[in-house]
Scaffold this active site. Structure first.
Site, PDB file in Angstrom:
ATOM      1  CG  HIS A  18      -1.955  -1.041   1.262  1.00 38.33           C
ATOM      2  ND1 HIS A  18      -2.196  -1.831   2.364  1.00 38.33           N
ATOM      3  CD2 HIS A  18      -2.835  -1.451   0.318  1.00 38.33           C
ATOM      4  CE1 HIS A  18      -3.179  -2.669   2.098  1.00 38.33           C
ATOM      5  NE2 HIS A  18      -3.590  -2.462   0.859  1.00 38.33           N
ATOM      6  CE  LYS A  42     -11.402  -7.254   0.780  1.00 37.82           C
ATOM      7  NZ  LYS A  42     -10.330  -6.273   0.519  1.00 37.82           N
ATOM      8  NE  ARG A  92      -2.769  -7.134  -4.802  1.00 39.14           N
ATOM      9  CZ  ARG A  92      -3.505  -7.601  -3.835  1.00 39.14           C
ATOM     10  NH1 ARG A  92      -2.983  -7.836  -2.666  1.00 39.14           N
ATOM     11  NH2 ARG A  92      -4.781  -7.880  -4.027  1.00 39.14           N
ATOM     12  CB  SER A 130      -4.636  -6.758   3.727  1.00 45.49           C
ATOM     13  OG  SER A 130      -4.083  -5.500   3.463  1.00 45.49           O
TER      14      SER A 130
HETATM   15  O1  PNS Z   1      -9.270  -2.599  -0.027  1.00 48.05           O
HETATM   16  P1  PNS Z   1     -10.615  -2.959  -0.620  1.00 48.05           P
HETATM   17  O2  PNS Z   1     -11.385  -3.850   0.328  1.00 48.05           O
HETATM   18  O3  PNS Z   1     -10.503  -3.571  -1.986  1.00 48.05           O
HETATM   19  O4  PNS Z   1     -11.405  -1.567  -0.754  1.00 48.05           O
HETATM   20  C1  PNS Z   1     -12.747  -1.539  -1.184  1.00 48.05           C
HETATM   21  C2  PNS Z   1     -13.410  -0.194  -0.842  1.00 48.05           C
HETATM   22  C3  PNS Z   1     -13.345   0.050   0.662  1.00 48.05           C
HETATM   23  C4  PNS Z   1     -12.664   0.922  -1.577  1.00 48.05           C
HETATM   24  C5  PNS Z   1     -14.891  -0.244  -1.327  1.00 48.05           C
HETATM   25  O5  PNS Z   1     -15.552  -1.315  -0.714  1.00 48.05           O
HETATM   26  C6  PNS Z   1     -15.634   1.065  -1.050  1.00 48.05           C
HETATM   27  O6  PNS Z   1     -15.499   2.007  -1.821  1.00 48.05           O
HETATM   28  N1  PNS Z   1     -16.428   1.117   0.061  1.00 48.05           N
HETATM   29  C7  PNS Z   1     -17.137   2.314   0.452  1.00 48.05           C
HETATM   30  C8  PNS Z   1     -18.631   2.191   0.106  1.00 48.05           C
HETATM   31  C9  PNS Z   1     -18.868   2.349  -1.396  1.00 48.05           C
HETATM   32  O7  PNS Z   1     -18.757   3.430  -1.949  1.00 48.05           O
HETATM   33  N2  PNS Z   1     -19.225   1.227  -2.062  1.00 48.05           N
HETATM   34  C10 PNS Z   1     -19.488   1.199  -3.482  1.00 48.05           C
HETATM   35  C11 PNS Z   1     -18.207   0.988  -4.275  1.00 48.05           C
HETATM   36  S1  PNS Z   1     -18.508   1.038  -6.035  1.00 48.05           S
END
Ligand code: PNS
Length: 167
Positions: A18, A42, A92, A130
């Site tokens: 990250h 998650k 990645r 992670s």
């Molecule tokens: O590290 P990750 O788990 O791949 O990150 C995913 C994350 C947190 C960026 C995504 O789940 C997110 O944007 N969550 C906030 C709520 C939201 O806007 N959801 C719609 C995404 S299109």
């Protein structure tokens, strides 16, 4: 307007991969807000506040970086609210792409002024996720090459807490 980006993720925990992506983003953008959010798919090991503490500690030395928490609501709305032009995501492997493609197009639909920018970390981090770091650390393996010392301490503490709960 400042050249501002947001770098969202669950960061559970924040890894050297990250950090590599963040450093690359800082070569492009004047200001980067690391946004710690929940991913409904998650179940996190660290609370959002613990992730905020560790990420602030790791990124504190970088000018132009701040760390914020998105407790609820859409990332696209947050991007609009802070005037971010870009959403940075690290990719990645090819398998990351389908999910990232979907998210980026959805976010664009929700907020057309924001563009998702994909950055590739150094190849030495292509296998650092992670989820795998969590698993290895919680089973007592050495992950010191993959995370900042303060994250390592927090992982050791979490493992101890878990072991205590099992007694
Ligand atoms: O590290 P990750 O788990 O791949 O990150 C995913 C994350 C947190 C960026 C995504 O789940 C997110 O944007 N969550 C906030 C709520 C939201 O806007 N959801 C719609 C995404 S299109």
């Amino acid at each position: 307007m400042k050249n501002k980006a947001i770098y969202p993720g669950t960061f559970d925990p924040f890894t050297n991969g990250h950090l590599d992506v963040l450093e690359r983003a800082l070569n492009i953008f004047e200001e980067v807000i690391v946004v710690i959010a929940e991913n409904s798919q998650k179940h996190a090991l660290f609370s959002i506040d613990e992730r905020h503490v560790m990420t602030t500690e790791v990124t504190g030395v970088y000018p132009g970086v701040s760390v914020e928490v998105l407790h609820k609501g859409l990332l696209a709305d947050y991007a609009r609210q802070v005037g971010a032009r870009a959403i940075v995501r690290g990719v990645r492997q090819v398998k990351d792409f389908e999910y990232e493609f979907q998210m980026s197009l959805l976010n664009r639909q929700l907020y057309p002024d924001v563009t998702t920018v994909f950055l590739m970390p150094n190849v030495k981090y292509t296998y650092v996720a992670s989820s795998i770091i969590r698993e290895v650390a919680m089973l007592g393996g050495d992950v010191s090459k993959f995370v900042h010392p303060c994250v390592l301490d927090m992982m050791h503490q979490k493992r101890e807490e878990q072991n205590q709960q099992k007694l």
